[in-house]
Design a protein around this motif. Structure first.
Motif, mmCIF file in Angstrom:
data_model
loop_
_atom_site.group_PDB
_atom_site.id
_atom_site.type_symbol
_atom_site.label_atom_id
_atom_site.label_comp_id
_atom_site.label_asym_id
_atom_site.label_seq_id
_atom_site.Cartn_x
_atom_site.Cartn_y
_atom_site.Cartn_z
ATOM 1 N N ALA A 227 0.835 -1.209 0.000
ATOM 2 C CA ALA A 227 0.000 0.000 0.000
ATOM 3 C C ALA A 227 0.871 1.260 0.000
ATOM 4 C CB ALA A 227 -0.941 0.001 1.209
ATOM 5 N N GLY A 237 -5.705 1.981 -6.123
ATOM 6 C CA GLY A 237 -5.781 0.529 -6.044
ATOM 7 C C GLY A 237 -6.397 0.045 -4.758
ATOM 8 N N LEU A 238 -6.278 -1.263 -4.570
ATOM 9 C CA LEU A 238 -6.904 -1.930 -3.450
ATOM 10 C C LEU A 238 -5.962 -3.037 -2.972
ATOM 11 C CD1 LEU A 238 -9.751 -2.176 -2.056
ATOM 12 C CD2 LEU A 238 -10.233 -3.965 -3.719
ATOM 13 N N VAL A 245 -8.342 -7.676 5.812
ATOM 14 C CA VAL A 245 -8.311 -6.222 5.960
ATOM 15 C C VAL A 245 -8.042 -5.592 4.585
ATOM 16 C CG1 VAL A 245 -7.137 -4.227 6.982
ATOM 17 C CG2 VAL A 245 -7.606 -6.264 8.365
ATOM 18 N N THR A 246 -8.895 -4.667 4.204
ATOM 19 C CA THR A 246 -8.865 -4.111 2.859
ATOM 20 C C THR A 246 -8.507 -2.632 2.911
ATOM 21 O OG1 THR A 246 -10.576 -5.679 2.246
ATOM 22 C CG2 THR A 246 -10.242 -3.827 0.774
ATOM 23 N N THR A 247 -7.506 -2.240 2.143
ATOM 24 C CA THR A 247 -7.054 -0.856 2.130
ATOM 25 C C THR A 247 -7.201 -0.282 0.727
ATOM 26 O OG1 THR A 247 -5.404 -1.440 3.785
ATOM 27 C CG2 THR A 247 -5.105 0.671 2.674
ATOM 28 N N VAL A 248 -7.920 0.830 0.616
ATOM 29 C CA VAL A 248 -8.030 1.497 -0.674
ATOM 30 C C VAL A 248 -6.913 2.517 -0.780
ATOM 31 C CG1 VAL A 248 -9.448 2.964 -2.160
ATOM 32 C CG2 VAL A 248 -10.528 1.195 -0.784
ATOM 33 N N VAL A 249 -6.184 2.497 -1.857
ATOM 34 C CA VAL A 249 -5.108 3.451 -2.095
ATOM 35 C C VAL A 249 -5.549 4.356 -3.238
ATOM 36 C CG1 VAL A 249 -2.705 3.728 -2.799
ATOM 37 C CG2 VAL A 249 -3.376 1.742 -1.426
#
Lengths: 250, 77
Positions: A227, A237-238, A245-249
């Motif tokens: 990330a 991105g993702l 655990v999901t992180t949006v970039v």
């Protein structure tokens, strides 16, 4: 008279490189001779890329180069282009992404996105027609008119392929996802030869699939730094951890 | 901008609210709406209103059982 907006896109599927290639078309040319010719031409580009780059074919340019039967200077310009993209990615990822490992050449991490982007050229030439072209879950699409709906891209849940973790609305651009499985092989951090820890998948959205695919694979190889690395590159991105655990970039 | 969603047992337990960029980022040029929209719960494939699937496991081997295959079959020209 203008054609009415089709309620559902027309679709085509063929397999090459061990991957399903799916095309969706909407607009003026979806099922006519122009559409079918463009699809045939797009698929021919992918078949040719397989012939040149496949590590599964003993007679491909890449296999012959790898065995030392060919010199780099004897190879077609496409090979130089792909190796240059791979070299830039190696540099940018501090070596986590590398088309060479243990003395072997495997540019697969570059070829798919690059080839699909080239294969989209005949589709781009179809007037008044939108497309979404996917090879094995990496795709590039176009939407001509600002009033038309974006393509809705579902991002697969790396822990359960029957589910989605996100939907990405894309008008014109590319989406690539990298994870543990990549054509049956495993993506590894080229510096250690080990699969990255802690990650389920990385999805990157970019103007072209060439960049999206390489960056998704490089970020995945970087593991816990994925990330941060994508953020530093200004990417959208993702990142999905193996714990969900999901992180949006972006 | 970064959003962190914490998911446990397929349910979101924490959401850090996003601050959207003000429109001059380069990704804005690609697509004003290209940010991934996280689903509230992971969507069952059958109910998904999508055009295409992006995923690392899409191969010819598993194609027939895949969501991508279902989408393709629905619109084959």
């Amino acid at each position: 008279m203008t054609a009415p907006v089709a309620p559902r896109p027309a679709r085509y599927v063929e397999h090459v490189m061990g991957l399903p290639v799916s095309l969706a078309l909407r607009g003026r040319h979806t099922t006519d001779a122009h559409a079918r010719a463009a699809w045939a031409e797009a698929f021919a580009v992918l078949r040719e890329a397989d012939r040149v780059f496949s590590t599964f074919r003993a007679d491909s340019v890449v296999s012959r180069l790898d065995r030392g039967e060919l010199d780099e200077s004897d190879c077609p310009p496409e090979l130089h282009e792909v190796l240059a993209i791979g070299e830039a990615a190696r540099r940018d990822s501090d070596g986590a992404f590398d088309v060479r490992r243990d003395g072997r050449l495997d540019p697969s991490g570059v070829v798919k996105g690059w080839a699909v982007e080239r294969a989209a050229a005949p589709l781009r030439a179809l007037p008044d027609t939108d497309f979404c072209l996917s090879a094995g879950g990496d795709l590039t699409c176009r939407t001509l008119h600002p009033d038309d709906a974006p393509w809705r891209i579902g991002v697969e849940d790396p822990r359960d392929a029957r589910r989605l973790v996100a939907v990405v609305p894309v008008r014109t651009g590319a989406v690539a996802t990298s994870g543990a499985a990549h054509r049956g092989a495993h993506v590894v951090d080229a510096r250690t030869g080990l699969p990255p820890a802690g990650l389920g998948s990385v999805t990157v959205i970019a103007p072209s699939l060439t960049e999206a695919d390489v960056d998704a694979t490089a970020a995945y190889a970087l593991g816990p730094d994925a990330a941060r690395w994508l953020t530093a590159r200004g990417r959208t991105g993702l990142v999905v951890g193996d714990d969900g655990v999901t992180t949006v970039v972006g | 901008m970064q959003v962190t969603i914490t998911v446990a047992d397929r349910r979101i337990t924490d959401v850090a609210v996003p601050q959207y960029p003000d429109g001059n980022g380069k990704d804005q040029q690609i697509n004003a709406s290209a940010l991934p929209v996280l689903t509230k719960e992971t969507i069952s494939a059958q109910n998904a209103d999508i055009d295409m699937v992006s995923g690392a496991t899409v191969t010819s081997q598993g194609y027939l059982e895949s969501l991508q295959s279902a989408l393709d079959q629905a619109g084959l020209a």
